[in-house]
Write a protein that holds these residues in place. Sequence first.
Motif, PDB file in Angstrom:
ATOM      1  N   HIS A 318       0.813  -1.228   0.000  1.00 34.72           N
ATOM      2  CA  HIS A 318       0.000   0.000   0.000  1.00 34.72           C
ATOM      3  C   HIS A 318       0.844   1.276   0.000  1.00 34.72           C
ATOM      4  O   HIS A 318       0.417   2.296  -0.519  1.00 34.72           O
ATOM      5  N   ASP A 319       2.050   1.218   0.569  1.00 40.56           N
ATOM      6  CA  ASP A 319       2.867   2.444   0.680  1.00 40.56           C
ATOM      7  C   ASP A 319       4.061   2.442  -0.272  1.00 40.56           C
ATOM      8  O   ASP A 319       5.032   3.169  -0.016  1.00 40.56           O
ATOM      9  N   ILE A 320       4.015   1.677  -1.356  1.00 36.20           N
ATOM     10  CA  ILE A 320       5.189   1.639  -2.251  1.00 36.20           C
ATOM     11  C   ILE A 320       5.461   3.014  -2.875  1.00 36.20           C
ATOM     12  O   ILE A 320       6.573   3.283  -3.312  1.00 36.20           O
ATOM     13  N   SER A 353       1.439  12.914  -2.245  1.00 37.49           N
ATOM     14  CA  SER A 353       1.704  12.368  -3.594  1.00 37.49           C
ATOM     15  C   SER A 353       2.077  10.889  -3.546  1.00 37.49           C
ATOM     16  O   SER A 353       2.125  10.228  -4.568  1.00 37.49           O
ATOM     17  N   HIS A 354       2.325  10.321  -2.332  1.00 37.77           N
ATOM     18  CA  HIS A 354       2.733   8.909  -2.309  1.00 37.77           C
ATOM     19  C   HIS A 354       1.602   7.979  -2.748  1.00 37.77           C
ATOM     20  O   HIS A 354       1.855   6.868  -3.207  1.00 37.77           O
ATOM     21  N   THR A 355       0.344   8.442  -2.630  1.00 38.08           N
ATOM     22  CA  THR A 355      -0.758   7.572  -3.088  1.00 38.08           C
ATOM     23  C   THR A 355      -0.776   7.530  -4.624  1.00 38.08           C
ATOM     24  O   THR A 355      -0.959   6.468  -5.221  1.00 38.08           O
ATOM     25  N   GLN A 377      -6.284   4.546  -2.755  1.00 36.92           N
ATOM     26  CA  GLN A 377      -7.437   4.902  -1.904  1.00 36.92           C
ATOM     27  C   GLN A 377      -7.165   4.842  -0.399  1.00 36.92           C
ATOM     28  O   GLN A 377      -8.030   5.257   0.384  1.00 36.92           O
ATOM     29  N   HIS A 378      -6.003   4.324   0.038  1.00 35.63           N
ATOM     30  CA  HIS A 378      -5.900   3.998   1.454  1.00 35.63           C
ATOM     31  C   HIS A 378      -5.873   5.204   2.398  1.00 35.63           C
ATOM     32  O   HIS A 378      -6.023   5.040   3.610  1.00 35.63           O
ATOM     33  N   HIS A 379      -5.697   6.422   1.861  1.00 34.71           N
ATOM     34  CA  HIS A 379      -5.830   7.604   2.732  1.00 34.71           C
ATOM     35  C   HIS A 379      -7.101   8.372   2.412  1.00 34.71           C
ATOM     36  O   HIS A 379      -7.372   9.400   3.063  1.00 34.71           O
ATOM     37  N   GLY A 380      -7.847   7.931   1.402  1.00 32.40           N
ATOM     38  CA  GLY A 380      -9.093   8.601   1.034  1.00 32.40           C
ATOM     39  C   GLY A 380      -8.889  10.073   0.767  1.00 32.40           C
ATOM     40  O   GLY A 380      -7.966  10.459   0.044  1.00 32.40           O
ATOM     41  N   ALA A 423      -6.307  -0.206   9.426  1.00 30.74           N
ATOM     42  CA  ALA A 423      -5.095  -0.866   9.957  1.00 30.74           C
ATOM     43  C   ALA A 423      -3.893   0.069   9.833  1.00 30.74           C
ATOM     44  O   ALA A 423      -3.062   0.163  10.749  1.00 30.74           O
ATOM     45  N   ASP A 424      -3.799   0.776   8.700  1.00 29.60           N
ATOM     46  CA  ASP A 424      -2.700   1.706   8.433  1.00 29.60           C
ATOM     47  C   ASP A 424      -2.701   2.850   9.455  1.00 29.60           C
ATOM     48  O   ASP A 424      -1.688   3.144  10.099  1.00 29.60           O
ATOM     49  N   THR A 425      -3.873   3.466   9.636  1.00 26.32           N
ATOM     50  CA  THR A 425      -3.980   4.610  10.542  1.00 26.32           C
ATOM     51  C   THR A 425      -3.644   4.208  11.974  1.00 26.32           C
ATOM     52  O   THR A 425      -2.863   4.876  12.658  1.00 26.32           O
TER      53      THR A 425
HETATM   54 FE   FE2 Z   1       0.123   5.618   2.949  1.00 26.33          FE
END
Ligand code: FE2
Length: 495
Positions: A318-320, A353-355, A377-380, A423-425
Amino acid sequence: MIDDIKDLSTIEKEKLLARRRFGAYFVKCIGGVLIATAAITLFAIFMISDFNGAFTPARATATSGRTVTTFLFMLLLMLGLYGFDTKNRHAVRDFWLTLIVFVLTFFIVITLSSEKITNNRYAMPIAILSLVVLQLLDVKSSVLSTAVLGIIVVISFHFSNRAADYNMARVISAVICNSVSPIIICFFYKKHFTRLKFLLLSLLVPLLAEPLVIMMTLASTTSIAANLLNNVLWFYGGNAIASLIFMAFVAIFEGIFNIADDFRLSELCNLSNPLLKRLASEAPGTFNHSLVVGTVAEACASAIGENPNMARCAAYYHDIGKLKAPLYFSENQSNYNPHDELIPEVSVSMITSHTLFGEILAKQSRLPSEIVDICRQHHGTAPVGYFYRKALTLKEDGDLAVDKYTYAGPKPQSKLAAIIMIADTVEAAIRSYMPDTREEYENRINMLVDEKIKLKQFDECPITLGDIAIIKKTVMESLASINHSRIDYDKKRRA
Ligand SMILES: [Fe+2]
Ligand SMILES: [Fe+2]
């Protein structure tokens, strides 16, 4: 397209969009039905009919009849596959995958069972189609495509101008046995099987189905002695061949159609995967964070009936997007923080910009589309709170619109994306501030998730409040077990 539907009610909009979705599916797939019908009919005529005789005026009606019948069953397959899940955004891809495997399996079935190769109708590896569709798509699609293939094989023998050469009772018996066997596999099949387990299952079930072959042989032939052993052996041989071809087909088609089946997901989760290796060496903090998010997300997905392998895999990647500038993210910093030299607006754009970069990198690496979406989408559309507050302190009037300090979205569109967001947050927050008691843990998790709900981050995905309650509990349990305090043995010894 949007303009002409904006005045409609929600239900009318849904209906209109559903009709358009189906229209697009039909247009993109009907050509495949026509091509497959032509290929199947010509191949069957070539292999098990008198080819030239089939195109004489006397046989014109029979040849057209079999072509139209085949077309109608292929059309049924096309509509059936769509009907199982009208909202499947991969419906066209799934249909073309099924169609190609269907036609190839038909070719193999007819060739192997024809007099040119085995001259035994029981040598019909129909299971190739069933197993590939089962592994790459789902049980319903597998059962439907197996049934349609069985019917078309019977039609091909029945309408052959040499039908008198074939014992139709034997053909039908063979098709039934060879279809029933993979359908039984569908019922025993469990997601997350390894390749070896799947292979063993596909070799064991035909063995268990042999009594059916014996009964069918007894019922459909008079020369039992000559046929029984042949049928038993060729039935098993055909299914063993199917298991081997299945392995090759899955490896080829999961790559061509970029499908995230469990075999592929477990390969992607292998830490020696080049992209994960790069993450481990260039952004070790992000890598460790991703592994923990993976463990938590996997448990959450299992708890609410989503695919745990997909959750773990999506979490790993998710954070690549942080690979573009790893040092701008706190988990990869040691003594130097580049944000100290930047104004908050620039910091925010570097972080958000990482998303987008993650989505680009995931596409370039041909990761499955579900994972590409989660990278994005993981930070919406949540704000980057720290830098928004920093910007506020720099503003003299203390009034600042939050829009410029938020992620670009979109919001999570699937339950899995919502799981990764939570889970990320929570993992990131707990890492920076480790609660001491279980109660503190609970309060913190509740607060973080409720904040996302307040920001309407889950409004565009089908997650329910019940799911969220289960996820909160599961996050709590898995993070508490990951972060449990170690026993101080030295202290014990000293006491
Ligand atoms: Fe992230
Ligand atoms: Fe993250």
